[in-house]
Design a protein around this motif. Structure first.
Motif, PDB file in Angstrom:
ATOM      1  N   LEU A  98      42.675   4.349  -9.713  1.00  0.00           N
ATOM      2  CA  LEU A  98      41.466   5.231 -10.418  1.00  0.00           C
ATOM      3  C   LEU A  98      42.127   6.457  -9.152  1.00  0.00           C
ATOM      4  O   LEU A  98      42.832   6.209  -8.741  1.00  0.00           O
ATOM      5  N   LEU A  99      41.392   7.605 -10.183  1.00  0.00           N
ATOM      6  CA  LEU A  99      41.337   9.220  -9.487  1.00  0.00           C
ATOM      7  C   LEU A  99      39.965   8.924  -9.218  1.00  0.00           C
ATOM      8  O   LEU A  99      38.923   8.988  -9.432  1.00  0.00           O
ATOM      9  N   ARG A 100      39.238   9.295  -7.735  1.00  0.00           N
ATOM     10  CA  ARG A 100      38.391   9.558  -7.543  1.00  0.00           C
ATOM     11  C   ARG A 100      38.590  11.281  -6.246  1.00  0.00           C
ATOM     12  O   ARG A 100      39.257  10.890  -6.548  1.00  0.00           O
ATOM     13  N   HIS A 101      37.161  11.198  -5.897  1.00  0.00           N
ATOM     14  CA  HIS A 101      37.073  12.444  -5.333  1.00  0.00           C
ATOM     15  C   HIS A 101      37.217  11.803  -3.579  1.00  0.00           C
ATOM     16  O   HIS A 101      37.191  11.011  -3.217  1.00  0.00           O
ATOM     17  N   ALA A 102      38.216  12.780  -3.367  1.00  0.00           N
ATOM     18  CA  ALA A 102      38.767  12.237  -2.217  1.00  0.00           C
ATOM     19  C   ALA A 102      37.211  11.901  -1.477  1.00  0.00           C
ATOM     20  O   ALA A 102      36.848  13.188  -0.713  1.00  0.00           O
ATOM     21  N   GLY A 103      37.563  12.064   0.265  1.00  0.00           N
ATOM     22  CA  GLY A 103      36.979  11.476   1.448  1.00  0.00           C
ATOM     23  C   GLY A 103      35.909  10.711   1.600  1.00  0.00           C
ATOM     24  O   GLY A 103      35.909   9.831   0.417  1.00  0.00           O
ATOM     25  N   GLY A 104      34.372  10.318   2.388  1.00  0.00           N
ATOM     26  CA  GLY A 104      33.912   9.417   2.876  1.00  0.00           C
ATOM     27  C   GLY A 104      34.388   8.048   2.774  1.00  0.00           C
ATOM     28  O   GLY A 104      35.438   7.786   3.103  1.00  0.00           O
ATOM     29  N   GLU A 105      33.483   7.031   2.723  1.00  0.00           N
ATOM     30  CA  GLU A 105      33.906   5.812   3.060  1.00  0.00           C
ATOM     31  C   GLU A 105      35.535   4.934   2.346  1.00  0.00           C
ATOM     32  O   GLU A 105      34.728   5.162   0.511  1.00  0.00           O
ATOM     33  N   THR A 106      36.167   4.355   2.332  1.00  0.00           N
ATOM     34  CA  THR A 106      37.335   3.564   2.344  1.00  0.00           C
ATOM     35  C   THR A 106      37.702   2.143   2.461  1.00  0.00           C
ATOM     36  O   THR A 106      38.341   1.927   2.339  1.00  0.00           O
ATOM     37  N   SER A 107      36.568   2.024   3.151  1.00  0.00           N
ATOM     38  CA  SER A 107      36.558   0.487   3.914  1.00  0.00           C
ATOM     39  C   SER A 107      36.137  -0.813   2.297  1.00  0.00           C
ATOM     40  O   SER A 107      35.689  -1.787   2.652  1.00  0.00           O
ATOM     41  N   ARG A 108      35.169   0.118   1.107  1.00  0.00           N
ATOM     42  CA  ARG A 108      34.021  -0.488   0.761  1.00  0.00           C
ATOM     43  C   ARG A 108      34.795  -1.191  -0.324  1.00  0.00           C
ATOM     44  O   ARG A 108      36.147  -0.411  -1.158  1.00  0.00           O
ATOM     45  N   HIS A 109      34.777  -2.940  -1.172  1.00  0.00           N
ATOM     46  CA  HIS A 109      35.588  -2.246  -2.095  1.00  0.00           C
ATOM     47  C   HIS A 109      34.657  -2.066  -3.696  1.00  0.00           C
ATOM     48  O   HIS A 109      35.533  -2.741  -4.675  1.00  0.00           O
ATOM     49  N   PHE A 110      33.877  -1.428  -3.400  1.00  0.00           N
ATOM     50  CA  PHE A 110      33.946  -0.963  -4.750  1.00  0.00           C
ATOM     51  C   PHE A 110      33.750   0.715  -4.972  1.00  0.00           C
ATOM     52  O   PHE A 110      32.356   1.321  -3.744  1.00  0.00           O
ATOM     53  N   PHE A 111      33.362   1.687  -5.850  1.00  0.00           N
ATOM     54  CA  PHE A 111      33.114   3.110  -5.347  1.00  0.00           C
ATOM     55  C   PHE A 111      31.877   2.804  -6.646  1.00  0.00           C
ATOM     56  O   PHE A 111      31.643   2.110  -7.475  1.00  0.00           O
TER      57      PHE A 111
END
Length: 201
Positions: A98-111
């Protein structure tokens, strides 16, 4: 002097609680609290499904595409693998890339869907129906702007964009905007020219 069996000291691998599976009451909050040793999972109508291991060819295509997007996408985007998307309050899906917006939380199992720009599924024999029919409907309903389906043997990419108006179903649907087994050219989600040979094992 005798050695104690090591197996007795090792904790059992994580698995979903069978009672909660029958009750179908797992939530997104539960996925946030999965232990580090948990396998890849999807949440489908409150039931946890372990995502099966992909074939080597599938992994190769996924890795090559992830690498290509990491190299070519603008800095405001980030390509990731093996992370889920919460498509509803009781459902998650795990795109191959997947391509997501950069930044934010990076340790979660989902966006959340708002964080995701593009979901990509590489179709395998065991996932054809889900990747071609079910996941696109769920991603579109969640509002993910772009969806790519990658067929194997030969590698062929089908690129879809979320329609501006509801379709025959009364909901917004994906419309095919480009497809190629040679060179995929698109203006969105960013201007790109993807040589299919570069994601072919």
């Amino acid at each position: 002097m005798s050695a104690e069996p090591i197996a007795d000291e090792l904790p059992a691998p994580w698995q979903p609680d069978p009672v909660r599976q029958r009750l179908a009451d797992y939530t997104l909050e539960d996925l946030l609290n999965l232990p580090p040793d948990a396998p890849r999972v999807e949440l489908v109508d409150g039931v946890i499904h372990v995502v099966p291991s992909p074939t080597e060819d599938h992994q190769d295509i996924t890795g090559l595409l992830w690498s290509w997007l990491r190299t070519h996408a603008p800095r405001e985007y980030k390509a990731v693998m093996a992370v889920g998307v919460a498509v509803t309050a009781r459902d998650t899906r795990e795109p191959d890339v997947l391509l997501r917006h950069a930044g934010g939380e990076t340790s979660r199992h989902f966006f959340t869907p708002e964080q995701v720009v593009l979901a990509v599924e590489v179709v395998s024999t065991s996932t054809r129906r889900t990747d071609r029919l079910i996941k696109p409907v769920e991603y579109a309903a969640a509002g993910i702007p772009f969806y790519w389906r990658v067929e194997q043997d030969p590698v062929h990419v089908f690129a879809y964009r979320l329609s501006a108006q509801p379709g025959l179903s009364g909901r917004r649907e994906y419309e095919l905007v480009a497809e190629s087994a040679q060179l995929l050219e698109l203006p969105q989600p960013f201007p790109l020219a993807l040589p299919i040979a570069e994601i072919t094992p």
